[in-house]
Write an enzyme that holds these catalytic residues in place. Structure first.
Site, PDB file in Angstrom:
ATOM      1  N   GLU A   1      14.961 -30.703  51.385  1.00 23.01           N
ATOM      2  CA  GLU A   1      14.179 -31.503  50.435  1.00 23.01           C
ATOM      3  C   GLU A   1      15.116 -32.146  49.425  1.00 23.01           C
ATOM      4  O   GLU A   1      15.991 -31.466  48.869  1.00 23.01           O
ATOM      5  CB  GLU A   1      13.174 -30.646  49.637  1.00 23.01           C
ATOM      6  CG  GLU A   1      12.012 -30.153  50.438  1.00 23.01           C
ATOM      7  CD  GLU A   1      11.024 -29.346  49.607  1.00 23.01           C
ATOM      8  OE1 GLU A   1      10.936 -29.560  48.381  1.00 23.01           O
ATOM      9  OE2 GLU A   1      10.343 -28.495  50.203  1.00 23.01           O
TER      10      GLU A   1
ATOM     11  N   GLU B   1      11.600 -22.054  49.212  1.00 23.53           N
ATOM     12  CA  GLU B   1      11.796 -21.848  47.776  1.00 23.53           C
ATOM     13  C   GLU B   1      11.337 -20.472  47.286  1.00 23.53           C
ATOM     14  O   GLU B   1      10.360 -20.369  46.509  1.00 23.53           O
ATOM     15  CB  GLU B   1      11.122 -22.980  46.981  1.00 23.53           C
ATOM     16  CG  GLU B   1      11.665 -24.351  47.369  1.00 23.53           C
ATOM     17  CD  GLU B   1      11.283 -25.479  46.429  1.00 23.53           C
ATOM     18  OE1 GLU B   1      10.394 -25.286  45.590  1.00 23.53           O
ATOM     19  OE2 GLU B   1      11.896 -26.560  46.531  1.00 23.53           O
TER      20      GLU B   1
HETATM   21  S1  NCW Z   1       6.988 -28.038  42.585  1.00 25.14           S
HETATM   22  C1  NCW Z   1       8.364 -28.044  43.406  1.00 25.14           C
HETATM   23  N1  NCW Z   1       8.570 -28.862  44.468  1.00 25.14           N
HETATM   24  C2  NCW Z   1       7.860 -30.030  44.734  1.00 25.14           C
HETATM   25  C3  NCW Z   1       6.801 -29.665  45.756  1.00 25.14           C
HETATM   26  O1  NCW Z   1       6.050 -30.766  46.143  1.00 25.14           O
HETATM   27  C4  NCW Z   1       7.367 -29.025  47.016  1.00 25.14           C
HETATM   28  O2  NCW Z   1       6.369 -28.414  47.748  1.00 25.14           O
HETATM   29  C5  NCW Z   1       8.403 -28.007  46.631  1.00 25.14           C
HETATM   30  O3  NCW Z   1       9.076 -27.554  47.775  1.00 25.14           O
HETATM   31  C6  NCW Z   1       8.921 -30.874  45.276  1.00 25.14           C
HETATM   32  O4  NCW Z   1       9.777 -29.886  45.886  1.00 25.14           O
HETATM   33  C7  NCW Z   1       9.340 -28.591  45.577  1.00 25.14           C
HETATM   34  N2  NCW Z   1       9.294 -27.263  43.039  1.00 25.14           N
HETATM   35  C8  NCW Z   1       9.117 -26.440  41.957  1.00 25.14           C
HETATM   36  C9  NCW Z   1      10.076 -26.760  40.909  1.00 25.14           C
HETATM   37  C10 NCW Z   1       9.672 -26.035  39.711  1.00 25.14           C
HETATM   38  C11 NCW Z   1       9.822 -26.820  38.480  1.00 25.14           C
HETATM   39  C12 NCW Z   1       9.019 -26.315  37.364  1.00 25.14           C
HETATM   40  C13 NCW Z   1       9.816 -25.487  36.438  1.00 25.14           C
HETATM   41  C14 NCW Z   1       9.063 -25.281  35.192  1.00 25.14           C
HETATM   42  C15 NCW Z   1       9.585 -24.163  34.410  1.00 25.14           C
END
Ligand code: NCW
Length: 447
Positions: free
Chosen positions: A353, A166
């Protein structure tokens, strides 16, 4: 009722990340990462939680592998904690850290589970952050050095590698929105970092190719789908800018060799410039073996002057939401995969994921997470449609095997198909675990 059936050769799996599950934060010479620092800074993580203990998987991986084996997965995606290998980011290797991953990977292999290894899932060594972190191009070279060591060390054992998880989150969420470590709010910084992350990915791929090792390598961008609120051109443009931030910005450089002009123009309008050095794009734009896609949510977006980064705003048109408040939008999964095929061709794709946050607890030894089962069914139905329409899907890995440390949300948000009691560290299989097990066994499910 319809039967949703998958090709026999699709590979099934589950995913986690080091800082979210391992714990053992000071064990065996592990150095500090930016998440140790961030989570211990008051106000950054809900309830002041941190990953010191997490699921304690560092000590309990044999139990976790038993659970994976019973689940019947082909692939387990985990990440390596960079500061366990290089406690200060570069230089001397910590042999105990390497040994831990050898033991762990050997145990996976002995149980017939293929390891898929993510090299960077957000836990940058603090020592590198102290020298500027991803803004400093020396971090890019440090990442290449660390990757090279891992490739050679695990040659023959790990055959699926992911460079960066990511990159949007690592750059923009962490350095512009600022809710993840290191927590800056600076668009120029975040944009520079996005380039450096792609460069780090490219340099690691070069090391992998130079080493002549067997296996496959890719990266894992997260995609958020956007729908325009109306068919007015201003809404469509605002929507495309929002989506371009996730898709074109992180795909065009890798697959086409240049950044998307419409996004460069927009960033320039915001006073942001990209400093690309000679040779950078050649590193970034080189063949990879697969792309990992992380998909969770989609939103409706409309134009709003001087609002947010892209003069757009999200409109709540009443989609159902998970307990993270993320919209449930399985159609976006199909559309995102179709868009990737249309724009970049039939690249092999692993869904690295997909899953949902629901906080159901244990009652009489059982976790009734029917909402997670429904979410998975809906998204796997979209995936099946994508496969039927020619998207080159190789595998599907759910997030997550275990409830874990959910970054800024601490232990409050649960994505696991296995419940973890964070007081006793006891694992309890949720209803979704049993449903996934049956789906893997059958290769189909009833919708
Ligand atoms: S926080 C996130 N995630 C979760 C996490 O557990 C994992 O490590 C990540 O690869 C589940 O999958 C991913 N992603 C971030 C998304 C951001 C959302 C917040 C946006 C707010 C403006």
């Amino acid at each position: 009722m319809a039967i949703i059936e998958f090709p026999k050769d699709i590979r099934w799996g589950a995913a986690t990340a080091a800082y979210q599950i391992e714990g053992a934060a000071t064990k065996d010479g592990r150095g500090l990462s930016i998440w140790d620092t961030f989570s211990k800074t008051p106000g950054k993580v809900l309830n002041g939680d941190n990953g010191d203990i997490a699921c304690d998987s560092y000590h309990r991986y044999e139990e976790d592998i038993e659970l994976m084996k019973e689940l019947g997965i082909d692939i387990y995606r985990f990440s390596v904690s960079w500061p366990r290998i290089f406690p200060t980011g570069t230089g001397e290797v910590n042999q105990s850290g390497l040994q831990y991953y050898h033991d762990f990977v050997d145990a996976l292999l002995a149980n017939g589970i293929e390891p898929m290894c993510t090299l960077y899932h957000w836990d940058l060594p603090q020592a590198l952050q102290d020298k500027g972190g991803w803004e400093n191009r020396e971090t890019v070279d440090a990442f290449a050095e660390y990757s090279d060591l891992m490739f050679k060390e695990f040659d023959g054992k790990i055959k699926k590698w992911i460079t960066i998880n990511e990159p949007w989150c690592v750059s923009f969420l962490s350095n512009f929105i600022g809710i993840h470590a290191p927590g800056y709010q600076n668009l120029q910084l975040a944009t520079t970092i996005s380039h450096h992350l792609l460069l780090a990915h490219g340099k690691a791929v070069t090391k992998f190719r130079e080493s002549g090792l067997t296996g496959e390598i890719g990266y894992a961008p997260n995609l958020e789908w956007n729908e325009p609120y109306s068919n007015k051109q201003e809404d469509i443009d605002a929507c495309n800018r929002g989506m371009g931030w996730f898709i074109e910005w992180f795909f065009d450089p890798v697959f086409k060799g240049s950044y998307p002009q419409f996004m460069l123009d927009w960033f320039e309008k915001k006073g942001v410039t990209l400093s690309i050095q000679d040779g950078d794009m050649a590193f970034i734009h080189q063949p990879i073996d697969f792309v990992g896609i992380n998909y969770y949510t989609g939103s409706v977006v409309r134009y709003k002057e001087n609002h947010e980064l892209f003069d757009n705003e999200k409109v709540d048109i009443g989609y159902e939401k998970t307990d993270f408040d993320w919209n449930i939008y399985p159609e976006g999964f199909y559309k995102a995969l179709s868009k990737l095929k249309d724009q970049y061709g039939q690249i092999p794709i692993y869904i690295t994921e997909n899953g949902a946050c629901y906080n159901d607890g244990v009652e009489n030894g059982r976790v009734k997470d029917q909402r997670r089962i429904d979410y998975l069914k809906q998204h796997l139905t979209s995936l099946s449609r994508a496969i039927d329409s020619g998207v080159n899907i190789k595998g599907y890995l759910t997030w997550s095997l275990l409830d874990n440390f959910e970054w800024a949300e601490g232990y409050d948000k649960r994505f696991g198909i296995i419940h973890v009691d964070f007081n006793t560290l006891e694992r309890t299989k949720k209803d979704s675990y049993y449903w996934y097990k049956q789906t893997i066994k059958n290769g189909w499910f009833d919708m």
